[in-house]
Write a protein that holds these residues in place. Structure first.
Motif, mmCIF file in Angstrom:
data_model
loop_
_atom_site.group_PDB
_atom_site.id
_atom_site.type_symbol
_atom_site.label_atom_id
_atom_site.label_comp_id
_atom_site.label_asym_id
_atom_site.label_seq_id
_atom_site.Cartn_x
_atom_site.Cartn_y
_atom_site.Cartn_z
ATOM 1 N N TYR A 40 -0.176 30.752 -30.657
ATOM 2 C CA TYR A 40 -0.390 29.699 -31.652
ATOM 3 C C TYR A 40 0.527 29.850 -32.858
ATOM 4 O O TYR A 40 1.130 28.876 -33.320
ATOM 5 C CB TYR A 40 -1.837 29.712 -32.133
ATOM 6 C CG TYR A 40 -2.886 29.301 -31.126
ATOM 7 C CD1 TYR A 40 -2.647 28.334 -30.162
ATOM 8 C CD2 TYR A 40 -4.149 29.881 -31.159
ATOM 9 C CE1 TYR A 40 -3.623 27.959 -29.259
ATOM 10 C CE2 TYR A 40 -5.138 29.512 -30.260
ATOM 11 C CZ TYR A 40 -4.875 28.554 -29.311
ATOM 12 O OH TYR A 40 -5.848 28.193 -28.423
ATOM 13 N N TRP A 44 3.158 26.887 -33.431
ATOM 14 C CA TRP A 44 2.916 26.025 -34.597
ATOM 15 C C TRP A 44 4.093 26.112 -35.575
ATOM 16 O O TRP A 44 4.510 25.101 -36.155
ATOM 17 C CB TRP A 44 1.634 26.411 -35.304
ATOM 18 C CG TRP A 44 0.351 25.887 -34.739
ATOM 19 C CD1 TRP A 44 -0.734 26.609 -34.345
ATOM 20 C CD2 TRP A 44 -0.021 24.502 -34.545
ATOM 21 N NE1 TRP A 44 -1.752 25.771 -33.897
ATOM 22 C CE2 TRP A 44 -1.337 24.480 -34.013
ATOM 23 C CE3 TRP A 44 0.634 23.293 -34.760
ATOM 24 C CZ2 TRP A 44 -2.008 23.301 -33.709
ATOM 25 C CZ3 TRP A 44 -0.028 22.113 -34.448
ATOM 26 C CH2 TRP A 44 -1.325 22.118 -33.933
ATOM 27 N N SER A 71 -4.069 33.700 -27.895
ATOM 28 C CA SER A 71 -4.099 32.243 -27.934
ATOM 29 C C SER A 71 -4.646 31.639 -26.649
ATOM 30 O O SER A 71 -5.211 30.543 -26.668
ATOM 31 C CB SER A 71 -2.703 31.687 -28.212
ATOM 32 O OG SER A 71 -2.233 32.126 -29.467
ATOM 33 N N VAL A 112 -5.262 20.309 -37.044
ATOM 34 C CA VAL A 112 -5.045 20.596 -35.623
ATOM 35 C C VAL A 112 -5.515 19.424 -34.764
ATOM 36 O O VAL A 112 -4.829 19.007 -33.817
ATOM 37 C CB VAL A 112 -5.773 21.892 -35.209
ATOM 38 C CG1 VAL A 112 -5.697 22.107 -33.695
ATOM 39 C CG2 VAL A 112 -5.173 23.099 -35.931
ATOM 40 N N VAL A 193 -2.618 25.644 -26.279
ATOM 41 C CA VAL A 193 -1.356 26.382 -26.360
ATOM 42 C C VAL A 193 -0.341 25.828 -25.370
ATOM 43 O O VAL A 193 0.857 25.745 -25.669
ATOM 44 C CB VAL A 193 -1.602 27.898 -26.170
ATOM 45 C CG1 VAL A 193 -1.890 28.284 -24.730
ATOM 46 C CG2 VAL A 193 -0.417 28.707 -26.700
ATOM 47 N N VAL A 380 -7.644 30.989 -34.633
ATOM 48 C CA VAL A 380 -7.328 29.726 -33.961
ATOM 49 C C VAL A 380 -6.908 28.660 -34.967
ATOM 50 O O VAL A 380 -5.935 27.935 -34.754
ATOM 51 C CB VAL A 380 -8.520 29.249 -33.105
ATOM 52 C CG1 VAL A 380 -8.212 27.908 -32.454
ATOM 53 C CG2 VAL A 380 -8.860 30.282 -32.032
ATOM 54 N N THR A 383 -3.855 30.216 -37.684
ATOM 55 C CA THR A 383 -2.467 30.192 -37.228
ATOM 56 C C THR A 383 -1.763 28.913 -37.658
ATOM 57 O O THR A 383 -0.572 28.932 -37.991
ATOM 58 C CB THR A 383 -2.405 30.304 -35.700
ATOM 59 O OG1 THR A 383 -3.255 29.309 -35.112
ATOM 60 C CG2 THR A 383 -2.834 31.680 -35.234
ATOM 61 N N ASN A 384 -2.489 27.807 -37.652
ATOM 62 C CA ASN A 384 -1.893 26.544 -38.072
ATOM 63 C C ASN A 384 -1.532 26.578 -39.550
ATOM 64 O O ASN A 384 -0.428 26.183 -39.952
ATOM 65 C CB ASN A 384 -2.855 25.390 -37.774
ATOM 66 C CG ASN A 384 -2.344 24.050 -38.262
ATOM 67 O OD1 ASN A 384 -2.530 23.698 -39.430
ATOM 68 N ND2 ASN A 384 -1.689 23.310 -37.387
#
Length: 460
Positions: A40, A44, A71, A112, A193, A380, A383-384
């Motif tokens: 991720y 990203w 991920s 997301v 992913v 989760v 990471t973004n």
């Protein structure tokens, strides 16, 4: 009782079949940005950099295949959980910054979801929030404290629940209290992913799999098939960071394990509920996390063998049989309705834990080296946010994201072996003892767990 042995390992249940592998790096080449790791964080980051500047030549290097690590193995909680200790970060960096961090993580849940919709990524997303439950008095006291903490940190929408209100959502056994946090969505992790990898390739990013990076330095990343030379090199290796030269003790690869049932029959679902597809967790020290999957299974995880000596990692997700038995027993204790539903799959994977349990995002403009990770199991969504922050740092853009408290945060290294193995093993044995003590009538958190938290430096 079901007797069919579950599939063990093969990365995770989320990959119903292992993806067709992209080709390896076809020899040395130049790029503007080289990203190490196609999970991720790496994908990203590639996505936001390429969207911000389509002229950038971006190369992503992956040792196995996109999503091979955490991920593609996680519990599928797209949540606003902070990857660290808010109180400790506030003491160091100020309360306002931590409030902004929390809000940014909550907003990242919707970011997301929006990107998945825009890019046509079907990740089984349902934003049903999280249901946290307590099953004894000590857990209930922690749950009440957690509700107050969420409100102090200005998390909106927190709803305390009585036992009856909680079990109207999911008919769990033995619940004494609960609360609902709206800032979470159920996802199918591997589909997210895979979709991200396909999306960045469509944008023009080069993704090379089967290309393990054996050395990272200023301006280059080296693989057995050649080196990528780039003025910007970003490390997005999370639980596999310890395998890189000079980083053995930077982040500890903590192990987490999961099982998934066969599809639960409709008549059994009628006895369970779970119509809102909330993610589900509890406030035990040896906690579990669970979801109702896209294909109507139950996937549940926890920490059984939390750490392997000398930072070793699993073999493609293979998990000890005793771990499958432990998670199965946990599932049957909370949902006895599924006692006759076979377990289809067990697997495990590693996540990265810094010594102070605080994630970080950083970029050194002089060397061109950057990194993000140490998400302590809450990556989760983080990471973004980390990827958008790295994008601003790399492009030299001052933004509210670059002022968040995890930017530039440094953690000290973990102790050498055998001290870190003894410490982690001792911590989880203490948590197991604390849960045993609390299940037998303790009204407050066991002092065993309090001491373990302090020694480990773990958020509590």
């Amino acid at each position: 009782m079901p007797t069919r042995a579950p599939v063990n390992g093969y990365v995770s249940h989320w990959f119903d079949e292992l993806p067709f592998s992209r080709g390896p790096l076809p020899g040395s080449r130049d790029a503007d940005v080289c990203i190490v790791g196609a999970g991720y964080t790496g994908l990203w980051t590639a996505y936001y950099l390429k969207r911000a500047d389509p002229s950038l030549r971006i190369v992503v290097l992956e040792a196995r295949f996109a999503g091979f690590g955490a991920s593609g193995r996680n519990g599928g909680w797209l949540s606003g959980l902070v990857p660290g200790d808010r109180e400790r970060m506030a003491r160091r960096y100020g309360r306002d910054g931590v409030v902004a961090w929390q809000r940014a993580l909550n907003d990242a849940v919707d970011e997301v979801i929006a990107v998945a919709g825009r890019e046509g990524i079907d990740a089984g997303i349902v934003k049903g929030g999280t249901l946290e439950v307590a099953r004894n008095a000590a857990q209930a006291s922690r749950l009440a404290a957690a509700v107050e903490a969420e409100r102090r940190w200005q998390v909106d929408g927190i709803e305390p629940l009585t036992a009856d209100e909680a079990t109207r959502r999911i008919r769990l056994d033995g619940v004494v209290a609960g609360y609902h946090n709206p800032h979470c969505a159920r996802i199918q992790p591997a589909q997210l992913v895979r979709g991200l990898a396909d999306t960045v390739e469509r944008l023009g990013v080069a993704v090379y799999e089967r290309s393990p990076v054996i050395e990272i330095g200023a301006g280059r990343a080296v693989t057995p098939w050649g080196a990528v030379t780039a003025p910007v090199v970003l490390r997005a290796t999370e639980g596999f960071t310890a395998a890189l030269p000079g980083l053995k003790r930077r982040w500890l690869p903590m192990n987490s394990s999961m099982i998934a049932t066969d599809p639960v029959p409709e008549q059994v679902w009628d006895t369970i509920g779970w119509q809102g597809r909330e993610t589900l967790g509890d406030t035990a020290h040896g906690f579990f996390y669970a979801q109702r999957t896209v294909d109507d299974r139950i996937a549940i995880g926890g920490r059984s063998v939390p750490y392997r000596f000398a930072s070793r990692i699993d073999r493609d997700g293979r998990v000890p049989e005793r771990t499958i038995a432990h998670l199965t027993a946990t599932l049957h204790s909370i949902l006895p309705q599924v006692a006759d539903v076979p377990i289809a799959h067990g697997w495990c994977g590693v996540l990265a834990v810094p010594r102070d349990w605080e994630a970080t995002v950083d970029f050194d403009r002089e060397t061109g080296l950057g990194w993000a990770g140490g998400y302590v199991g809450h990556g989760v969504t983080a990471t973004n946010l980390a990827a958008r922050t790295l994008t601003d740092l790399v492009l030299g853009r001052q933004s509210p994201l670059t002022r968040l408290p995890w930017v530039g945060h440094r953690s000290k290294s973990w102790e050498p072996e055998p001290l870190r193995w003894l410490g982690v093993r001792g911590m989880y044995l203490a948590y197991k003892a604390a849960d045993w003590h609390e299940a037998r009538g303790a009204r407050r958190t066991s002092p065993i767990a309090v001491v373990a938290d302090k020694i480990a430096g773990r958020p509590h």
